[in-house]
Motif scaffolding. Sequence first.
Motif, PDB file in Angstrom:
ATOM      1  N   VAL A  91      43.537  -6.411 -96.760  1.00 42.33           N
ATOM      2  CA  VAL A  91      42.961  -7.006 -96.233  1.00 42.33           C
ATOM      3  C   VAL A  91      41.538  -6.196 -96.922  1.00 42.33           C
ATOM      4  N   LEU A  92      40.193  -7.612 -97.974  1.00 48.43           N
ATOM      5  CA  LEU A  92      39.708  -7.009 -99.053  1.00 48.43           C
ATOM      6  C   LEU A  92      38.175  -6.773 -98.097  1.00 48.43           C
ATOM      7  N   THR A  93      37.642  -5.881 -97.599  1.00 44.31           N
ATOM      8  CA  THR A  93      36.435  -5.834 -96.758  1.00 44.31           C
ATOM      9  C   THR A  93      35.129  -5.084 -97.530  1.00 44.31           C
ATOM     10  N   ASN A  94      34.452  -5.159 -97.097  1.00 48.47           N
ATOM     11  CA  ASN A  94      33.141  -4.663 -97.528  1.00 48.47           C
ATOM     12  C   ASN A  94      33.192  -2.959 -96.821  1.00 48.47           C
ATOM     13  N   GLY A  95      33.593  -2.556 -95.280  1.00 50.11           N
ATOM     14  CA  GLY A  95      33.571  -1.516 -95.570  1.00 50.11           C
ATOM     15  C   GLY A  95      32.994  -1.794 -94.101  1.00 50.11           C
ATOM     16  N   ARG A 120      41.690  -3.242 -98.126  1.00 52.22           N
ATOM     17  CA  ARG A 120      40.512  -2.079 -99.919  1.00 52.22           C
ATOM     18  C   ARG A 120      39.071  -2.268 -99.143  1.00 52.22           C
ATOM     19  N   VAL A 121      39.139  -1.815 -99.072  1.00 57.07           N
ATOM     20  CA  VAL A 121      36.955  -1.318 -99.267  1.00 57.07           C
ATOM     21  C   VAL A 121      36.076  -1.458-100.496  1.00 57.07           C
ATOM     22  N   SER A 122      34.965  -2.548-100.505  1.00 61.87           N
ATOM     23  CA  SER A 122      34.230  -2.120-102.082  1.00 61.87           C
ATOM     24  C   SER A 122      33.213  -1.324-102.244  1.00 61.87           C
ATOM     25  N   LEU A 123      32.969  -0.312-102.905  1.00 65.69           N
ATOM     26  CA  LEU A 123      32.064   0.255-103.250  1.00 65.69           C
ATOM     27  C   LEU A 123      31.598   0.190-104.722  1.00 65.69           C
ATOM     28  N   ASP A 124      30.239  -0.005-105.107  1.00 58.56           N
ATOM     29  CA  ASP A 124      29.878  -1.195-106.702  1.00 58.56           C
ATOM     30  C   ASP A 124      28.577   0.303-106.839  1.00 58.56           C
ATOM     31  N   ASN A 149      36.139   6.293 -89.958  1.00 56.97           N
ATOM     32  CA  ASN A 149      36.475   6.123 -89.391  1.00 56.97           C
ATOM     33  C   ASN A 149      37.488   5.535 -89.837  1.00 56.97           C
ATOM     34  N   LEU A 150      38.027   5.063 -90.969  1.00 53.59           N
ATOM     35  CA  LEU A 150      39.337   4.654 -91.848  1.00 53.59           C
ATOM     36  C   LEU A 150      40.030   6.104 -91.589  1.00 53.59           C
ATOM     37  N   ALA A 151      39.262   7.297 -92.375  1.00 51.08           N
ATOM     38  CA  ALA A 151      39.643   8.559 -92.053  1.00 51.08           C
ATOM     39  C   ALA A 151      40.465   9.374 -90.996  1.00 51.08           C
ATOM     40  N   ASP A 152      39.652   8.891 -89.712  1.00 52.38           N
ATOM     41  CA  ASP A 152      39.737   9.657 -88.778  1.00 52.38           C
ATOM     42  C   ASP A 152      41.201   8.701 -88.448  1.00 52.38           C
ATOM     43  N   ALA A 153      41.390   7.757 -88.523  1.00 49.28           N
ATOM     44  CA  ALA A 153      42.603   6.617 -88.444  1.00 49.28           C
ATOM     45  C   ALA A 153      43.606   6.949 -89.315  1.00 49.28           C
ATOM     46  N   GLY A 154      43.434   7.928 -89.585  1.00 48.40           N
ATOM     47  CA  GLY A 154      44.825   8.228 -90.618  1.00 48.40           C
ATOM     48  C   GLY A 154      45.338   6.908 -91.661  1.00 48.40           C
ATOM     49  N   ILE A 155      44.369   6.093 -92.165  1.00 45.16           N
ATOM     50  CA  ILE A 155      44.186   5.101 -93.210  1.00 45.16           C
ATOM     51  C   ILE A 155      43.828   5.119 -94.155  1.00 45.16           C
ATOM     52  N   ASN A 156      44.502   5.447 -95.222  1.00 46.63           N
ATOM     53  CA  ASN A 156      43.846   5.599 -96.961  1.00 46.63           C
ATOM     54  C   ASN A 156      43.841   4.647 -97.702  1.00 46.63           C
ATOM     55  N   PRO A 157      42.552   3.956 -97.455  1.00 49.29           N
ATOM     56  CA  PRO A 157      41.876   2.447 -98.246  1.00 49.29           C
ATOM     57  C   PRO A 157      42.024   2.917 -99.566  1.00 49.29           C
ATOM     58  N   PHE A 186      39.506  11.339 -98.177  1.00 49.80           N
ATOM     59  CA  PHE A 186      40.912  11.412 -98.471  1.00 49.80           C
ATOM     60  C   PHE A 186      41.855  12.188 -99.944  1.00 49.80           C
ATOM     61  N   THR A 187      42.767  12.214 -98.840  1.00 54.06           N
ATOM     62  CA  THR A 187      43.803  13.761-100.109  1.00 54.06           C
ATOM     63  C   THR A 187      44.118  12.510-101.431  1.00 54.06           C
ATOM     64  N   LYS A 188      44.821  11.407-100.761  1.00 55.15           N
ATOM     65  CA  LYS A 188      45.242  11.126-102.364  1.00 55.15           C
ATOM     66  C   LYS A 188      44.582   9.462-102.217  1.00 55.15           C
ATOM     67  N   PRO A 189      43.593   9.783-103.419  1.00 47.40           N
ATOM     68  CA  PRO A 189      42.064   8.413-103.873  1.00 47.40           C
ATOM     69  C   PRO A 189      43.547   7.760-104.233  1.00 47.40           C
ATOM     70  N   ARG A 190      43.215   5.961-103.787  1.00 45.64           N
ATOM     71  CA  ARG A 190      43.566   5.642-105.219  1.00 45.64           C
ATOM     72  C   ARG A 190      41.768   4.330-105.234  1.00 45.64           C
ATOM     73  N   LEU A 191      42.488   3.797-105.951  1.00 47.90           N
ATOM     74  CA  LEU A 191      41.136   3.643-106.927  1.00 47.90           C
ATOM     75  C   LEU A 191      41.400   1.683-107.846  1.00 47.90           C
ATOM     76  N   LYS A 192      40.659   0.909-107.571  1.00 45.02           N
ATOM     77  CA  LYS A 192      40.606  -0.442-108.165  1.00 45.02           C
ATOM     78  C   LYS A 192      40.063  -1.577-108.592  1.00 45.02           C
ATOM     79  N   VAL A 193      39.686  -1.143-110.441  1.00 41.86           N
ATOM     80  CA  VAL A 193      38.608  -1.539-111.376  1.00 41.86           C
ATOM     81  C   VAL A 193      38.633  -3.002-111.549  1.00 41.86           C
ATOM     82  N   LEU A 194      37.733  -3.726-110.790  1.00 43.51           N
ATOM     83  CA  LEU A 194      37.776  -5.164-111.373  1.00 43.51           C
ATOM     84  C   LEU A 194      36.874  -5.500-112.188  1.00 43.51           C
ATOM     85  N   PRO A 195      37.235  -6.690-113.341  1.00 42.13           N
ATOM     86  CA  PRO A 195      36.247  -7.376-114.443  1.00 42.13           C
ATOM     87  C   PRO A 195      35.019  -7.808-113.263  1.00 42.13           C
ATOM     88  N   LEU A 196      34.114  -8.592-113.729  1.00 39.52           N
ATOM     89  CA  LEU A 196      33.256  -9.388-113.555  1.00 39.52           C
ATOM     90  C   LEU A 196      33.196 -10.954-113.356  1.00 39.52           C
TER      91      LEU A 196
END
Length: 283
Positions: A91-95, A120-124, A149-157, A186-196
């Motif tokens: 799920v792609l969300t603005n969080g 997947r949470v967007s941050l800009d 809240n995601l971290a508390d639920a044990g979800i690594n976005p 989040f101890t195992k950070p996951r990052l995706k970069v998208l072009p415009l």
Amino acid sequence: MTPHVPMRALDTLWFQVAGTLCNIECTHCFISSSPTNRSHAMMTLAEVETRLQEARELGVREYYFTGGEPFMNRDMIPILGATLKQGPATVLTNGMLLPARTCAQLRELSDACEYSLDIRVSLDGFDRNSHDAIRGAGVWDRVMIGLRNLADAGINPVITVSETADGIRNEEGRLRFLDLIRSFGFTKPRLKVLPLFRIGAEEKRSRAYADWERIEVLAESDAEVLQCSSCRMVTSKGVYVCPILIETPEARMGSTIAESLRPFPLRYGACHTCWVEGVSCRT
Ligand code: SF4
């Protein structure tokens, strides 16, 4: 002559599950989602289930949900429940719509299914000012709550960052973002970069595509990399070639997925971005 991308093998299906409705109005949104944009309607559980059934018969392997803001769809949890019975979902969300209760439901769903659920949470931006300049005043603070809240639920976005973010194209910028993600716990950070993509709101924010920004020749190996050789997008209006061109009428390829499984002419500026950047909207 305009090159065509073949349909190699359909493995990914997208759903424009919230249509073009969003609770915010980002200045770079390539489909100009907003609280008032009803160009594509919110999808019902029944509509999604019909396409899931077709997708199962066609051998689709994974599913993505986007909008607009997917968590504005009141059926989002049952929709994910139905999807996770047949494949992994993202799920792609603005969080902003991730209260503790929703995060707990997502965790329950994930634990109960053999397929994976990714958020997947967007941050800009690295901070409130840079982020809210793109996404609107007050958004950063609400996303921070959602991430905790995601971290508390044990979800690594997966954190998705567009190239509007300062410095994100270089190594230093990426490391800075990874540190930011770690700071949420989040101890195992996951990052995706998208072009415009210079369509929709982004066309007004920066510029439109120039006439020369088109694909002229497409090697077979390049065609295989393009996501449109292996994905389709379902919206309330029908099946489109990809998640990017849903406001291009010619990109609607049929009413069913089966009707859409044919070559597509890559004559659009956004196609040039996909080709030059080797981009895929998949995680
Ligand atoms: S915008 Fe990208 S994914 Fe969509 S049809 Fe063009 S090349 Fe394919």
